[in-house]
Every structure is written in C-alpha cells, then in structure tokens.
Design an enzyme around this catalytic site. Structure first.
Site, mmCIF file in Angstrom:
data_model
loop_
_atom_site.group_PDB
_atom_site.id
_atom_site.type_symbol
_atom_site.label_atom_id
_atom_site.label_comp_id
_atom_site.label_asym_id
_atom_site.label_seq_id
_atom_site.Cartn_x
_atom_site.Cartn_y
_atom_site.Cartn_z
ATOM 1 N N ASN A 126 0.100 -22.761 63.422
ATOM 2 C CA ASN A 126 0.257 -22.839 61.968
ATOM 3 C C ASN A 126 1.082 -21.632 61.533
ATOM 4 O O ASN A 126 0.579 -20.512 61.496
ATOM 5 C CB ASN A 126 -1.138 -22.831 61.314
ATOM 6 C CG ASN A 126 -1.059 -22.808 59.794
ATOM 7 O OD1 ASN A 126 0.021 -22.942 59.217
ATOM 8 N ND2 ASN A 126 -2.206 -22.633 59.154
ATOM 9 N N TRP A 127 2.344 -21.893 61.229
ATOM 10 C CA TRP A 127 3.250 -20.778 60.914
ATOM 11 C C TRP A 127 3.052 -20.253 59.490
ATOM 12 O O TRP A 127 3.646 -19.251 59.106
ATOM 13 C CB TRP A 127 4.710 -21.219 61.083
ATOM 14 C CG TRP A 127 5.075 -21.612 62.488
ATOM 15 C CD1 TRP A 127 4.240 -21.665 63.588
ATOM 16 C CD2 TRP A 127 6.365 -22.017 62.962
ATOM 17 N NE1 TRP A 127 4.940 -22.079 64.689
ATOM 18 C CE2 TRP A 127 6.250 -22.300 64.335
ATOM 19 C CE3 TRP A 127 7.614 -22.167 62.345
ATOM 20 C CZ2 TRP A 127 7.331 -22.723 65.109
ATOM 21 C CZ3 TRP A 127 8.684 -22.591 63.111
ATOM 22 C CH2 TRP A 127 8.547 -22.859 64.481
ATOM 23 N N LYS A 128 2.282 -20.980 58.693
ATOM 24 C CA LYS A 128 2.023 -20.584 57.305
ATOM 25 C C LYS A 128 3.344 -20.360 56.547
ATOM 26 O O LYS A 128 4.320 -21.063 56.821
ATOM 27 C CB LYS A 128 1.087 -19.374 57.268
ATOM 28 C CG LYS A 128 -0.194 -19.644 58.093
ATOM 29 C CD LYS A 128 -1.278 -18.639 57.889
ATOM 30 C CE LYS A 128 -2.487 -19.015 58.747
ATOM 31 N NZ LYS A 128 -3.619 -18.098 58.600
ATOM 32 N N HIS A 134 -7.099 -26.374 54.904
ATOM 33 C CA HIS A 134 -7.100 -24.998 55.396
ATOM 34 C C HIS A 134 -7.745 -24.090 54.347
ATOM 35 O O HIS A 134 -7.573 -24.317 53.135
ATOM 36 C CB HIS A 134 -5.667 -24.545 55.685
ATOM 37 C CG HIS A 134 -5.625 -23.275 56.468
ATOM 38 N ND1 HIS A 134 -5.828 -22.049 55.877
ATOM 39 C CD2 HIS A 134 -5.436 -23.035 57.775
ATOM 40 C CE1 HIS A 134 -5.767 -21.119 56.801
ATOM 41 N NE2 HIS A 134 -5.533 -21.688 57.973
ATOM 42 N N GLU A 164 -6.955 -21.330 53.269
ATOM 43 C CA GLU A 164 -5.994 -20.734 52.331
ATOM 44 C C GLU A 164 -5.606 -21.718 51.234
ATOM 45 O O GLU A 164 -5.171 -21.314 50.155
ATOM 46 C CB GLU A 164 -4.770 -20.233 53.107
ATOM 47 C CG GLU A 164 -5.108 -18.990 53.931
ATOM 48 C CD GLU A 164 -4.250 -18.795 55.162
ATOM 49 O OE1 GLU A 164 -3.205 -19.441 55.278
ATOM 50 O OE2 GLU A 164 -4.657 -17.988 56.029
ATOM 51 N N GLU A 198 -12.620 -22.881 61.547
ATOM 52 C CA GLU A 198 -11.950 -21.623 61.226
ATOM 53 C C GLU A 198 -12.844 -20.798 60.302
ATOM 54 O O GLU A 198 -12.787 -20.970 59.065
ATOM 55 C CB GLU A 198 -10.610 -21.899 60.529
ATOM 56 C CG GLU A 198 -9.599 -22.618 61.399
ATOM 57 C CD GLU A 198 -8.172 -22.255 61.017
ATOM 58 O OE1 GLU A 198 -7.400 -21.948 61.939
ATOM 59 O OE2 GLU A 198 -7.828 -22.239 59.825
ATOM 60 N N GLY A 205 -6.733 -14.031 60.272
ATOM 61 C CA GLY A 205 -5.800 -12.959 59.958
ATOM 62 C C GLY A 205 -6.411 -11.572 59.937
ATOM 63 O O GLY A 205 -5.794 -10.626 59.445
ATOM 64 N N SER A 247 -7.762 -15.547 64.372
ATOM 65 C CA SER A 247 -7.410 -14.407 65.227
ATOM 66 C C SER A 247 -7.393 -14.746 66.715
ATOM 67 O O SER A 247 -7.777 -13.930 67.548
ATOM 68 C CB SER A 247 -8.348 -13.225 64.940
ATOM 69 O OG SER A 247 -8.185 -12.773 63.604
ATOM 70 N N GLY A 285 -1.041 -16.170 63.346
ATOM 71 C CA GLY A 285 -0.102 -15.083 63.643
ATOM 72 C C GLY A 285 0.514 -15.137 65.035
ATOM 73 O O GLY A 285 1.734 -14.960 65.186
HETATM 74 P P1 13P Z 1 -4.660 -16.232 62.498
HETATM 75 O O1 13P Z 1 -4.535 -16.758 63.921
HETATM 76 O O2 13P Z 1 -3.466 -15.491 62.046
HETATM 77 O O3 13P Z 1 -5.950 -15.541 62.314
HETATM 78 O O4 13P Z 1 -4.708 -17.546 61.561
HETATM 79 C C1 13P Z 1 -5.577 -18.563 61.881
HETATM 80 C C2 13P Z 1 -5.316 -19.709 61.006
HETATM 81 O O5 13P Z 1 -5.566 -19.660 59.814
HETATM 82 C C3 13P Z 1 -4.725 -20.907 61.611
HETATM 83 O O6 13P Z 1 -4.727 -21.984 60.741
#
Ligand code: 13P
Length: 276
Positions: free
Chosen positions: A10-12, A96, A98, A183, A189, A229, A251
């Site tokens: 997931n590149w966000k 998600h 977020e 998650e 993150g 993470s 990330g």
């Molecule tokens: P990180 O791997 O950066 O913690 O993000 C996880 C995430 O939200 C994947 O959707």
C-alpha cells in the site's frame, strides 16, 4: 485447499507517476521466478494506469487504495468500481484505518479533528465491499483496534464487530474469496509491529468470527493478512504464524529491495508450510 499467501504493498499518498513506474521496474527483476505467493501493488490513483503498463505480463496484480460504491455520477473527487476495472485493478483496499479517520499515532487517535476526516464507517465499508464484489473486484478489507481500545481490553470485540458489520449481507461463497487485513491502528507507521503471537491470536479471532457468521468454508478460504510496521526484518516471524496469510505493507513497500525481500520470505514460508 491451501490458502495462497498474499503480499500487498500500500503505497498510500506517495510517488509521482514517473517514480511509480521506476519502483515497479526495480521490483520485477528482484522477484522473478518467486512462487507460491501472490503479489499486489496499490499505487496512488494517479499512477494506476502507468503502473498497470509497467507490470506488463508479470504475475503482480494491481490494486487501488479505496473506491466509492456508486458506479458513476456527480461525486467530485471519487472513483467508482468501473474506473478501477478500466485501469486493470483486480484488488481494492477498503476500510483502511486512515480512511476510517483513525490515524497511526496513538496520541492523535482520539482527537476530534483527526476523527472522521474521510468519514469511512462500518456501514460505508460494507457498501464498498458489496460494490467491489458486484463488479468482480476483490476487496482487501481492513480492520483493527485503536490503542485506547486495546488498553481497555476491547480488541477482540472491536475487530469482530468490524468484520460482522463490514461483511453484512455478503454471501459465504464471496467471503471465502476476499482478503481481510488485521491492521492494529497503533502499529501503522509507528515502527511498533504487533507482537507475532498476539497478531496470530487476533487473526484467529477474526477467522473464528468469519466461521461463526459465514461457516467453515468461508473461514478456511478467506485470506487474512497482517499489516502494521511490517519490514524485511520482522516479516518472517509474522508471516510464518499459522493464521496469518501474508502482509499488507506500507512504508517498506516503497523500497523495491525491502519489498522484494518480504515477498521472498513469504515464498519460502509458503513452500515449507501448507496453511489451510
Ligand atoms: P506501515 O507498514 O507503514 O506501518 O503501514 C501499514 C499499512 O497501513 C498498510 O496498509
């Protein structure tokens, strides 16, 4: 039937179109011939089309990071399922944290201004999941507790509730084919991945919820990833847990080397163990 583990990136909100194409070009040679694992990349919407081209004839699938549940219409700023299919998406991340307005940093997670920024609720997640399935897109539906909920001992109740509400009115056959991602919000993150045994335990709670609601076939078929993470350092411990069917990587998926290493780890585990 053994479940095929899935590693999704997931590149966000990261990477320009050019950078996205370069990342795929760096990734593909590093995972050539790696088997037993399904790989998905979820770039930002602006890069979906170009990334699909860069993936070419590879086995790596394309996913979007969100979508709206309507097909078309006056919905400024949104993308509907036919648009995702048009650019070659097979998967779509839904719910998600977020998008649910739950941010990764524990100290921000309950601030009113941080909540409901994008407004996803269990009800809208459910509408999106059903819309994806209607169009033949595979949802990657995310669930997870916030830190205060964990501290209150409510983790199992929170994730079970999100599963039941997010999958309401979905058929057991469809549930068997979707992907879930556990998650924990506090692990996203932050560099603080969930303890591996605890991640496995909560994943088992999620699978039991699916079994109790949709039956044994749905529970045995549904793939449940861990996210939060995940790195090339901790991937082995997390993905080798018996309930965990891969990872949703944030990330670390922005670095072709590290993402390729996570995929290789999953491939070795898949060859050595059969999860079903
Ligand atoms: P990180 O791997 O950066 O913690 O993000 C996880 C995430 O939200 C994947 O959707």
């Amino acid at each position: 039937m053994a479940r095929i583990p899935m590693i999704a990136g997931n590149w966000k909100m990261n990477r320009t179109v050019g950078e996205a194409a370069s990342l795929v070009k760096e990734l593909l040679p590093r995972i050539q011939g790696v088997g037993g694992v399904e790989v998905v990349v979820c770039p930002p919407a602006t890069a979906l089309h170009v990334v699909q081209g860069a993936l070419g004839g590879s086995d790596v699938a394309l996913g979007a990071q969100d979508m709206f549940w309507a097909d078309w219409g006056a919905f400024t700023g949104l993308l509907g399922p036919p648009m995702l299919l048009d650019v070659g998406c097979r998967y779509v991340i839904i719910g998600h944290s977020e998008r649910r307005g739950r941010f990764g940093k524990p100290d921000e997670s309950l601030k009113p201004e941080a909540a409901r920024v994008f407004g996803d609720t269990d009800a809208s997640v459910n509408l999106k999941v059903k819309a994806a399935l209607r169009h033949g897109l595979v949802p990657i539906m995310c669930v997870g507790e916030m830190l205060p909920e964990r501290e209150d001992g409510r983790t199992d109740e929170v994730v079970s509730g999100q599963i039941r509400a997010g999958l309401a009115d979905v058929s057991p056959e469809a549930v068997a084919g979707i992907v879930l991602a556990y998650e924990p919000v506090w692990a996203i993150g932050t560099g603080m991945a969930c303890d591996t045994l605890e991640a496995n335990r909560v994943t088992a709670v999620i699978r039991k919820t699916v079994r109790d609601t949709f039956g044994a076939d749905a529970a045995e078929g549904v793939r449940i990833q861990y996210g939060g993470s995940v790195t090339d350092q901790n991937a082995h411990d997390l993905i080798s847990q018996p309930e965990i069917d891969g990872a949703l990587v944030g990330g670390a998926s922005l670095d072709a080397c590290r993402f390729a290493q996570i995929i290789q780890v999953a491939s070795v585990i898949a060859k050595n163990t059969r999860k079903s």
